[in-house]
Design a protein around this motif. Structure first.
Motif, short mmCIF file in Angstrom:
data_model
loop_
_atom_site.label_atom_id
_atom_site.label_comp_id
_atom_site.label_asym_id
_atom_site.label_seq_id
_atom_site.Cartn_x
_atom_site.Cartn_y
_atom_site.Cartn_z
N HIS A 4 0.97 -1.08 0.12
CA HIS A 4 0.06 -0.22 0.00
C HIS A 4 0.99 1.25 -0.06
CE1 HIS A 4 -3.38 -2.58 0.92
NE2 HIS A 4 -2.70 -3.27 1.71
N GLU A 5 0.62 2.15 -0.97
CA GLU A 5 1.28 3.29 -1.24
C GLU A 5 1.03 4.49 -0.09
OE1 GLU A 5 0.66 4.96 -4.95
OE2 GLU A 5 1.87 3.52 -5.98
N ASN A 6 -0.20 4.61 0.69
CA ASN A 6 -0.66 5.32 1.61
C ASN A 6 -1.21 4.81 2.96
OD1 ASN A 6 -3.11 5.51 0.71
ND2 ASN A 6 -2.33 6.71 -0.74
N ILE A 7 -1.56 5.62 3.95
CA ILE A 7 -2.22 5.09 5.08
C ILE A 7 -3.69 4.89 4.88
CG2 ILE A 7 -3.03 5.82 7.46
CD1 ILE A 7 -0.13 4.71 7.52
N THR A 35 0.18 4.09 14.56
CA THR A 35 -0.87 5.29 15.48
C THR A 35 -1.61 5.85 14.36
OG1 THR A 35 0.93 5.55 17.13
CG2 THR A 35 -0.95 7.19 16.82
N ARG A 36 -1.11 6.16 13.16
CA ARG A 36 -1.60 6.85 12.06
C ARG A 36 -2.76 5.87 11.31
NH1 ARG A 36 2.81 8.59 8.21
NH2 ARG A 36 4.29 7.15 9.66
N LEU A 37 -2.27 4.72 11.45
CA LEU A 37 -3.23 3.67 10.84
C LEU A 37 -4.58 3.61 11.75
CD1 LEU A 37 -4.31 1.18 9.09
CD2 LEU A 37 -2.94 -0.36 10.59
N ALA A 38 -4.40 3.47 13.24
CA ALA A 38 -5.40 3.46 14.14
C ALA A 38 -6.35 4.61 13.97
CB ALA A 38 -4.92 3.15 15.28
N GLN A 39 -5.51 5.68 13.97
CA GLN A 39 -6.51 6.86 13.73
C GLN A 39 -7.24 7.05 12.47
OE1 GLN A 39 -6.70 9.41 16.47
NE2 GLN A 39 -8.28 10.11 15.27
N ASP A 230 -8.75 -15.35 13.86
CA ASP A 230 -7.93 -14.55 14.18
C ASP A 230 -7.03 -14.58 13.23
OD1 ASP A 230 -9.59 -13.91 16.50
OD2 ASP A 230 -9.00 -15.74 17.37
N ARG A 231 -6.30 -13.59 13.13
CA ARG A 231 -5.23 -13.48 12.04
C ARG A 231 -4.12 -12.55 12.42
NH1 ARG A 231 -6.90 -13.21 6.11
NH2 ARG A 231 -7.82 -15.42 6.56
N ALA A 232 -2.69 -12.82 12.44
CA ALA A 232 -1.67 -12.29 12.80
C ALA A 232 -1.04 -11.67 11.63
CB ALA A 232 -0.82 -12.74 13.61
N TYR A 233 -0.44 -10.21 11.60
CA TYR A 233 0.11 -9.91 10.46
C TYR A 233 1.16 -9.16 11.22
CZ TYR A 233 -4.17 -9.98 8.00
OH TYR A 233 -5.32 -10.28 7.43
N ILE A 234 2.60 -9.02 10.08
CA ILE A 234 3.79 -8.19 10.32
C ILE A 234 3.48 -6.96 9.40
CG2 ILE A 234 6.15 -7.92 10.10
CD1 ILE A 234 5.51 -9.55 12.19
N LEU A 235 3.70 -5.99 9.92
CA LEU A 235 3.32 -4.40 9.06
C LEU A 235 4.94 -3.93 8.82
CD1 LEU A 235 1.99 -2.29 7.64
CD2 LEU A 235 1.84 -1.01 9.89
N GLN A 236 5.39 -3.98 7.58
CA GLN A 236 6.81 -3.28 7.32
C GLN A 236 6.63 -2.06 6.24
OE1 GLN A 236 7.54 -6.90 5.44
NE2 GLN A 236 9.27 -7.63 6.66
N ARG A 237 7.49 -1.23 6.39
CA ARG A 237 7.48 -0.06 5.58
C ARG A 237 8.86 0.20 4.80
NH1 ARG A 237 6.51 6.31 6.53
NH2 ARG A 237 6.20 6.85 4.54
N GLN A 238 8.70 0.35 3.54
CA GLN A 238 9.95 0.56 2.62
C GLN A 238 9.88 2.08 2.23
OE1 GLN A 238 12.65 -1.48 2.46
NE2 GLN A 238 11.40 -2.86 3.74
N PRO A 239 11.01 2.95 2.18
CA PRO A 239 10.84 4.22 1.68
C PRO A 239 10.18 4.32 0.47
CG PRO A 239 12.95 3.81 2.87
CD PRO A 239 12.32 2.61 2.37
N VAL A 240 10.41 3.81 -0.47
CA VAL A 240 9.77 3.95 -1.81
C VAL A 240 8.39 2.89 -2.02
CG1 VAL A 240 10.11 3.40 -4.29
CG2 VAL A 240 11.95 4.47 -2.89
N GLY A 242 6.29 1.71 -0.03
CA GLY A 242 5.23 1.97 0.91
C GLY A 242 5.24 0.96 1.94
N TRP A 243 3.99 0.59 2.50
CA TRP A 243 3.62 -0.42 3.52
C TRP A 243 3.54 -1.79 2.98
CZ3 TRP A 243 2.50 4.55 4.05
CH2 TRP A 243 2.73 5.29 5.06
N ALA A 244 3.86 -2.63 3.51
CA ALA A 244 3.53 -4.14 3.27
C ALA A 244 3.00 -4.89 4.48
CB ALA A 244 4.69 -4.97 2.80
N LEU A 245 1.93 -5.50 4.30
CA LEU A 245 1.05 -6.36 5.33
C LEU A 245 1.36 -7.77 4.97
CD1 LEU A 245 -0.58 -5.60 7.95
CD2 LEU A 245 -2.55 -5.42 6.39
N LYS A 246 1.93 -8.58 5.92
CA LYS A 246 2.40 -9.96 5.56
C LYS A 246 1.90 -10.54 6.73
CE LYS A 246 6.34 -12.83 5.37
NZ LYS A 246 7.99 -12.87 5.42
#
Length: 355
Positions: A4-7, A35-39, A230-240, A242-246
């Motif tokens: 994902h490119e943005n929140i 925090t931004r995702l939650a908001q 119920d499912r668990a994820y890892i949230l990562q972010r790369q500068p270019v 964006g966000w990756a949800l694994k």
């Protein structure tokens, strides 16, 4: 893995992934965007989301002069507490979580909470200052009590409910509620939250929990592991990219260390160290300490000449209200400390090949 490119896109994709699920548990270090995702999820549907994050903590501020915890009576949770008469339940829950005789007193006229130590003898005292950990637990108890009441209310038929204030609630978003707590209380909070989720199993209510704390993640994961909803994820972010949800298949997010090591190493080699890299290094230290069973915490893993300095900096940046501003520059002294201690850490724990 979802990218994902943005929140906004991340929030939308996460909600789509939660279709048919009961809960989503997300692990991510500080500054990744939890925090931004939650908001963002709260802002999308204010009436449908009950949110716990740093904005809830900001509703409560300590007044050293009066030795009370002030609360903003115009905010959402204090209004519900007063109108629904939940102050007694908050007091009981606080004492359960703390396991001692500290008793809060909620004054909705003044908008204050005072604390007393009631021992049943002459040593009893009112107007005591509680610790930062106890303050965090109290604020969590406010949210926990309201959410528990909402689950009870939604469990009744609409025509039998004592209140309609929770009728539109469909999502509880909980962002890192265990700051400043010790391991025993972190486990207690995780288990109590898992029980709330089980109680809500038959309701149209989903839960999204984000955390940077490996122990909190571990306890919740193991509480949910036998339920396919119920499912668990890892949230990562790369500068270019964006966000990756694994999707995370096991009870430890420790494999995430490779990505952190690579990113910190790149920042060092490019002389582009920012605050985000300090927080990432702290997350790496926390996971390593937890994995190796260091009871003294992550600080034991810093053994180079700048260990004391870097420990102070990592604590400072971790609790900085503006730590999410990942572009914030840091001093040369702090950067050099990170470089040196990072290399000592890689050598000491044999992550050199991974870097």
């Amino acid at each position: 893995m979802d990218h994902h490119e943005n929140i906004e896109s991340l929030a939308e994709g996460l909600l789509q992934n939660m279709d048919g699920l009961r809960s989503a548990l997300i692990y991510a270090p500080n500054t990744i965007g939890k925090t931004r995702l939650a908001q963002q999820l709260k802002d999308r549907s204010p009436d449908a989301v009950m949110l716990y994050n740093s904005s809830v903590e900001d509703v409560f501020t300590w007044d050293n002069e009066r030795v009370v915890l002030k609360m903003d009576l115009e905010s959402e949770l204090p209004k519900i507490i007063e109108t629904q008469g939940l102050d007694g339940a908050i007091i009981r829950n606080f004492q359960v979580f703390t396991g001692d005789r500290i008793e809060p007193t909620l004054d909705f006229t003044r908008g204050e909470i005072s604390f007393g130590l009631h021992t049943g003898d002459d040593s009893s005292v009112d107007g005591i200052k509680i610790s930062r950990a106890e303050e965090s637990i109290f604020i969590w108890c406010v949210y926990y009590t309201v959410l528990s009441e909402a689950i009870d209310a939604l469990s009744d038929r609409p025509d039998l409910r004592s209140t309609s204030v929770y009728d539109g609630l469909t999502l509880a978003v909980i962002d890192d509620p265990v700051s400043s707590m010790d391991d025993v209380r972190i486990v207690s909070v995780a288990l109590a939250l898992a029980e709330l989720i089980r109680r809500a199993a038959e309701l149209d209510l989903k839960f999204l929990i984000t955390t940077h704390h490996a122990l909190f993640f571990n306890v919740l994961f193991n509480s949910f592991r036998r339920n396919k909803k119920d499912r668990a994820y890892i949230l990562q972010r790369q500068p270019v990219a964006g966000w990756a949800l694994k999707v995370q298949p096991n009870d430890s997010p420790f494999s995430y260390h490779l990505g952190i090591i690579e990113e910190i190493g790149s920042a060092i080699s490019e002389n582009a160290i920012r605050r985000i890299h300090f927080n990432q290094f702290r997350a790496l230290l926390e996971k390593t300490a937890n994995f190796l069973g260091h009871k003294g915490g992550w600080g034991e893993l810093l053994t180079g000449p700048d260990a004391a300095l870097l420990t102070r900096v990592l604590n400072l940046y971790s609790h900085d209200r503006f730590a999410d501003l990942e572009s914030s520059e840091v001093s040369d002294e702090y950067s050099d400390a990170l470089k040196g201690e990072f290399q000592v850490f890689l050598k000491s724990f044999r992550w050199g090949d991974a870097a």
